[in-house]
Write a protein that holds these residues in place. Sequence first.
Motif, PDB file in Angstrom:
ATOM      1  N   VAL A 176     -64.912 -12.781  29.749  1.00  0.00           N
ATOM      2  CA  VAL A 176     -64.242 -11.532  30.122  1.00  0.00           C
ATOM      3  C   VAL A 176     -65.232 -10.581  30.766  1.00  0.00           C
ATOM      4  O   VAL A 176     -66.273 -10.249  30.197  1.00  0.00           O
ATOM      5  CB  VAL A 176     -63.587 -10.874  28.893  1.00  0.00           C
ATOM      6  CG1 VAL A 176     -63.043  -9.495  29.254  1.00  0.00           C
ATOM      7  CG2 VAL A 176     -62.478 -11.756  28.361  1.00  0.00           C
ATOM      8  N   SER A 177     -64.890 -10.131  31.949  1.00  0.00           N
ATOM      9  CA  SER A 177     -65.743  -9.222  32.715  1.00  0.00           C
ATOM     10  C   SER A 177     -65.089  -7.847  32.795  1.00  0.00           C
ATOM     11  O   SER A 177     -63.878  -7.730  33.048  1.00  0.00           O
ATOM     12  CB  SER A 177     -65.958  -9.782  34.127  1.00  0.00           C
ATOM     13  OG  SER A 177     -66.396  -8.769  35.007  1.00  0.00           O
ATOM     14  N   GLY A 178     -65.886  -6.806  32.576  1.00  0.00           N
ATOM     15  CA  GLY A 178     -65.369  -5.447  32.688  1.00  0.00           C
ATOM     16  C   GLY A 178     -64.847  -5.146  34.070  1.00  0.00           C
ATOM     17  O   GLY A 178     -63.899  -4.368  34.235  1.00  0.00           O
ATOM     18  N   HIS A 191     -61.665  -7.956  34.517  1.00  0.00           N
ATOM     19  CA  HIS A 191     -60.598  -7.881  33.509  1.00  0.00           C
ATOM     20  C   HIS A 191     -60.744  -6.574  32.722  1.00  0.00           C
ATOM     21  O   HIS A 191     -61.009  -6.600  31.508  1.00  0.00           O
ATOM     22  CB  HIS A 191     -60.664  -9.071  32.541  1.00  0.00           C
ATOM     23  CG  HIS A 191     -61.032 -10.364  33.203  1.00  0.00           C
ATOM     24  ND1 HIS A 191     -62.308 -10.898  33.180  1.00  0.00           N
ATOM     25  CD2 HIS A 191     -60.276 -11.244  33.909  1.00  0.00           C
ATOM     26  CE1 HIS A 191     -62.331 -12.040  33.838  1.00  0.00           C
ATOM     27  NE2 HIS A 191     -61.109 -12.272  34.300  1.00  0.00           N
ATOM     28  N   HIS A 239     -61.076  -6.275  28.704  1.00  0.00           N
ATOM     29  CA  HIS A 239     -62.421  -5.908  28.263  1.00  0.00           C
ATOM     30  C   HIS A 239     -62.360  -4.756  27.270  1.00  0.00           C
ATOM     31  O   HIS A 239     -63.098  -4.739  26.266  1.00  0.00           O
ATOM     32  CB  HIS A 239     -63.286  -5.549  29.472  1.00  0.00           C
ATOM     33  CG  HIS A 239     -64.731  -5.364  29.139  1.00  0.00           C
ATOM     34  ND1 HIS A 239     -65.285  -4.131  28.861  1.00  0.00           N
ATOM     35  CD2 HIS A 239     -65.749  -6.271  29.026  1.00  0.00           C
ATOM     36  CE1 HIS A 239     -66.563  -4.272  28.603  1.00  0.00           C
ATOM     37  NE2 HIS A 239     -66.873  -5.557  28.694  1.00  0.00           N
ATOM     38  N   ARG A 240     -61.494  -3.787  27.524  1.00  0.00           N
ATOM     39  CA  ARG A 240     -61.350  -2.653  26.616  1.00  0.00           C
ATOM     40  C   ARG A 240     -60.815  -3.091  25.252  1.00  0.00           C
ATOM     41  O   ARG A 240     -61.193  -2.524  24.216  1.00  0.00           O
ATOM     42  CB  ARG A 240     -60.405  -1.614  27.219  1.00  0.00           C
ATOM     43  CG  ARG A 240     -61.000  -0.798  28.344  1.00  0.00           C
ATOM     44  CD  ARG A 240     -59.957   0.130  28.942  1.00  0.00           C
ATOM     45  NE  ARG A 240     -59.372   1.013  27.931  1.00  0.00           N
ATOM     46  CZ  ARG A 240     -58.350   1.830  28.176  1.00  0.00           C
ATOM     47  NH1 ARG A 240     -57.767   1.847  29.375  1.00  0.00           N
ATOM     48  NH2 ARG A 240     -57.893   2.621  27.217  1.00  0.00           N
ATOM     49  N   LEU A 282     -61.083  -6.141  23.892  1.00  0.00           N
ATOM     50  CA  LEU A 282     -61.738  -7.354  23.402  1.00  0.00           C
ATOM     51  C   LEU A 282     -62.194  -7.237  21.950  1.00  0.00           C
ATOM     52  O   LEU A 282     -62.133  -8.207  21.189  1.00  0.00           O
ATOM     53  CB  LEU A 282     -62.921  -7.692  24.303  1.00  0.00           C
ATOM     54  CG  LEU A 282     -63.565  -9.073  24.102  1.00  0.00           C
ATOM     55  CD1 LEU A 282     -62.539 -10.177  24.342  1.00  0.00           C
ATOM     56  CD2 LEU A 282     -64.757  -9.232  25.040  1.00  0.00           C
TER      57      LEU A 282
END
Length: 207
Positions: A172-174, A177, A181-182, A184
């Motif tokens: 997961v990439s900020g 995604h 990401h928030r 996660l």
Amino acid sequence: MTKRQAGEGRGARLDAEMVIRTALEVLEEKGLDALSTRAVADRLGVRMNTVLWHVKTKAWMLELMADALIGEIPLDGLPDSWDERVRELARRYYGVLLAHRDGAALVVGTNAPEPHTLRFANTLVGGLLDGGLDEREAAWTAWTIVYFALGLAQEEQAAAHQRLEGRLADAVSGAAHPALHRALVHLGPDSFGERFEFGLSRILARP
């Protein structure tokens, strides 16, 4: 007398219950992927055809195993109020799935109209009917609870054998995604119980 000959002698006293009990032992030790009628026959010391005489096919053996798991759910001592009764039934169902290796994967692949499964379903649907749901709402809400419990339990059992948390965090990439990401931090392997209670509350929420 050879081991197989001795096993064949015992096979005359076999019944379906003994075969299923042995199959569950194999499941606990080796997992669902290694479970087969041959593995059960080897454990019993009999020919595979002897096992099949009692359970007919591997598919039916799996259904009987799933029903045996559901049969471990106690249906006594339930709360009087319909919503707490349904919640408790769902918790007991979820707990039994987790209590057995690959329990959720075993049950999710079956559709067993067998005594224990029907008794549990009847109690669950009955609780929902007592809550004022009509027949369709009660039936479909019961299915929703069962599918939700099966899916989450299957994920939880998989997470117990894999490092899913690290893999998810790495994937997961900020930037790619941002929403995921928030959120996660709330998807870790230590939150399954809370997620179950949250989902169950949403399913049973009345408009």
